[in-house]
Design a protein around this motif. Structure first.
Motif, PDB file in Angstrom:
ATOM      1  N   GLU A  77      44.399  40.770  44.705  1.00 47.52           N
ATOM      2  CA  GLU A  77      43.651  42.299  45.009  1.00 47.52           C
ATOM      3  C   GLU A  77      44.829  42.900  43.783  1.00 47.52           C
ATOM      4  N   ASN A  81      43.825  44.602  39.911  1.00 49.07           N
ATOM      5  CA  ASN A  81      44.046  46.273  39.793  1.00 49.07           C
ATOM      6  C   ASN A  81      45.165  47.065  38.563  1.00 49.07           C
ATOM      7  N   VAL A  84      43.053  44.708  35.283  1.00 51.06           N
ATOM      8  CA  VAL A  84      42.117  44.904  35.027  1.00 51.06           C
ATOM      9  C   VAL A  84      42.051  44.968  33.298  1.00 51.06           C
ATOM     10  N   VAL A 101      36.844  39.211  46.248  1.00 57.11           N
ATOM     11  CA  VAL A 101      38.204  40.358  45.323  1.00 57.11           C
ATOM     12  C   VAL A 101      37.905  40.298  43.431  1.00 57.11           C
ATOM     13  N   GLU A 104      34.728  42.435  43.459  1.00 58.96           N
ATOM     14  CA  GLU A 104      34.875  43.836  43.773  1.00 58.96           C
ATOM     15  C   GLU A 104      35.643  44.601  42.583  1.00 58.96           C
ATOM     16  N   THR A 105      36.792  43.987  42.513  1.00 65.32           N
ATOM     17  CA  THR A 105      37.787  44.702  41.306  1.00 65.32           C
ATOM     18  C   THR A 105      37.039  44.618  39.679  1.00 65.32           C
ATOM     19  N   ARG A 108      34.629  47.790  39.772  1.00 65.95           N
ATOM     20  CA  ARG A 108      35.275  49.255  40.010  1.00 65.95           C
ATOM     21  C   ARG A 108      35.364  49.442  38.500  1.00 65.95           C
ATOM     22  N   ASN A 109      36.070  48.776  37.971  1.00 70.96           N
ATOM     23  CA  ASN A 109      36.532  48.741  36.936  1.00 70.96           C
ATOM     24  C   ASN A 109      35.122  48.842  35.842  1.00 70.96           C
TER      25      ASN A 109
END
Length: 406
Positions: A77, A81, A84, A101, A104-105, A108-109
């Motif tokens: 993760e 982060n 990404v 992972v 979710e990543t 978020r991006n």
């Protein structure tokens, strides 16, 4: 595009890893800028390599226990982060811990998150036992992936029944690379392949007329290696020079070795470990056996078909789906049944010319109906569709609803 998987080159004892390498190569040739994120299994491994012009990142140590899984996921993760922003699409090769992972990543991006179902039988992702502390997070993430790729109709139906939204599921089967068919399995090519393999590993040395049976997969309880081992003594009684090449590794390796030695047939069996490319092995062989539907159905069986190698396969719905309606071109056996396997192998070895003609017909028909180019085209269309949808709705947040499955 960043592809995330637990195993990648050179750990191709995994059927999923072999499928991922083939897919990465195909997408790269189609014009997608592909990179790979995978763990390293030894501290001496470099953190970055280039394989087939594809950059492979290996920043984290591979998990070896449930305790180390949490540390591995945190490292994964943190790396995602940090990097990404360089990617438009994050892809998970399985629906296991890494998928949470990845999804979710990505969300978020503002990236597209794609997850690929892997495995068959009791080794399928939908039957994989996830520890309680990771389970709810994984299920929530899978529900909110932009796309989940399923290779078979039976898997698609099972996932819909378990609560996955049908609009998120996309059927893309694993096609066949055309190969050279019988031209690659001429006497000259076969002899050359055997000579090369014998030079690499003396256990693979054979006489010119020796019949070689290949079994590929994990040496585990769910695989079919032990069933094959229990069948070998009866077959060797009929063909004393018959050889079995058991390609793979796993926790049952030592048990298999002891059993074969006790039965007095160890000299008829080679256990050379794994290969990063099976083409020479399949060219040198006379028969491919897979008596369990829990392994090798994602890629290894397709490779054997592409090589025009006669097949003995476990008779299951997933296997039948691969072969389509050309079931007469294959020797069928009951799954993990020694008597049935013995009869199927004996039948094909008794009439090798007919078995080879049937294998070539199967390759020709399936390559025409399911070429690997269709698999790549399916991925390209899916990625274009998901990218278009994401650009229209912008960077949307993850929803709050979670579906928990029994």
């Amino acid at each position: 595009m960043l592809m995330v998987g637990r195993h990648y080159w050179p750990h191709l004892f995994s059927d999923v890893a072999s499928r991922t390498v083939r897919l990465a190569d195909g997408l790269s040739r189609a014009g997608i800028n592909v990179e790979v994120l995978t763990p390293r299994f030894a501290s001496s491994w470099p953190e970055q390599i280039c394989h087939r012009e594809i950059v492979v990142h290996r920043p984290a140590a591979a998990p070896r226990s449930e305790w180390s899984m949490g540390r591995y996921l945190r490292h994964l993760e943190n790396w995602l982060n940090e990097h990404v922003r360089h990617y438009d699409v994050l892809y998970s090769a399985t629906m296991r811990e890494e998928a949470a992972v990845v999804v979710e990543t990505a969300h978020r991006n503002g990236c597209v998150a794609v997850v690929h179902h892997a495995g068959t039988g009791c080794e399928a992702d939908t039957r994989y036992h996830v520890p309680i502390r990771h389970r709810r997070r994984l299920l929530a993430a899978l529900q909110q992936a932009d796309g989940i790729i399923v290779p078979r109709a039976s898997t698609h139906q099972a996932m819909v029944a378990e609560g996955f939204r049908p609009e998120r599921l996309h059927r893309i089967s694993s096609g066949l690379v055309p190969g050279k068919g019988l031209a690659a399995r001429s006497s000259e090519s076969r002899s050359r392949a055997r000579h090369c393999l014998a030079a690499v590993n003396s256990d693979l040395a054979t006489h010119g007329d020796t019949v070689v049976v290949v079994v590929v997969g994990a040496m585990s309880e769910s695989g079919g290696m032990m069933t094959v081992a229990e069948t070998i003594p009866k077959l060797v009684n009929l063909w004393p020079d018959l050889r079995f090449w058991m390609i793979g590794d796993g926790p049952m390796r030592n048990e298999l070795h002891r059993y074969l030695k006790y039965q007095g047939v160890r000299q008829n069996v080679a256990m050379p470990g794994t290969f990063v490319d099976l083409s020479e092995v399949l060219t040198a062989a006379d028969l491919f056996v897979q008596c369990s539907a829990n392994d090798a159905m994602d890629d290894f069986v397709q490779q054997a078909i592409s090589a025009s190698l006669p097949l003995v396969l476990a008779d299951t719905p997933d296997t039948r789906a691969i072969i389509s309606e050309f079931d007469e071109c294959v020797g069928w056996c009951s799954e993990l049944d020694t008597s049935s396997l013995y009869r199927a192998v004996r039948k094909l070895l008794t009439d090798p010319k007919s078995a080879q003609v049937a294998a070539e017909r199967l390759r020709r028909e399936l390559v025409q109906r399911r070429p690997y180019s269709d698999t790549i085209d399916g991925f390209m269309r899916l990625l274009e569709s998901l990218m278009g949808s994401r650009s229209r709705v912008g960077q949307r947040r993850l929803g709050s609803s979670v579906v928990d499955f029994p």
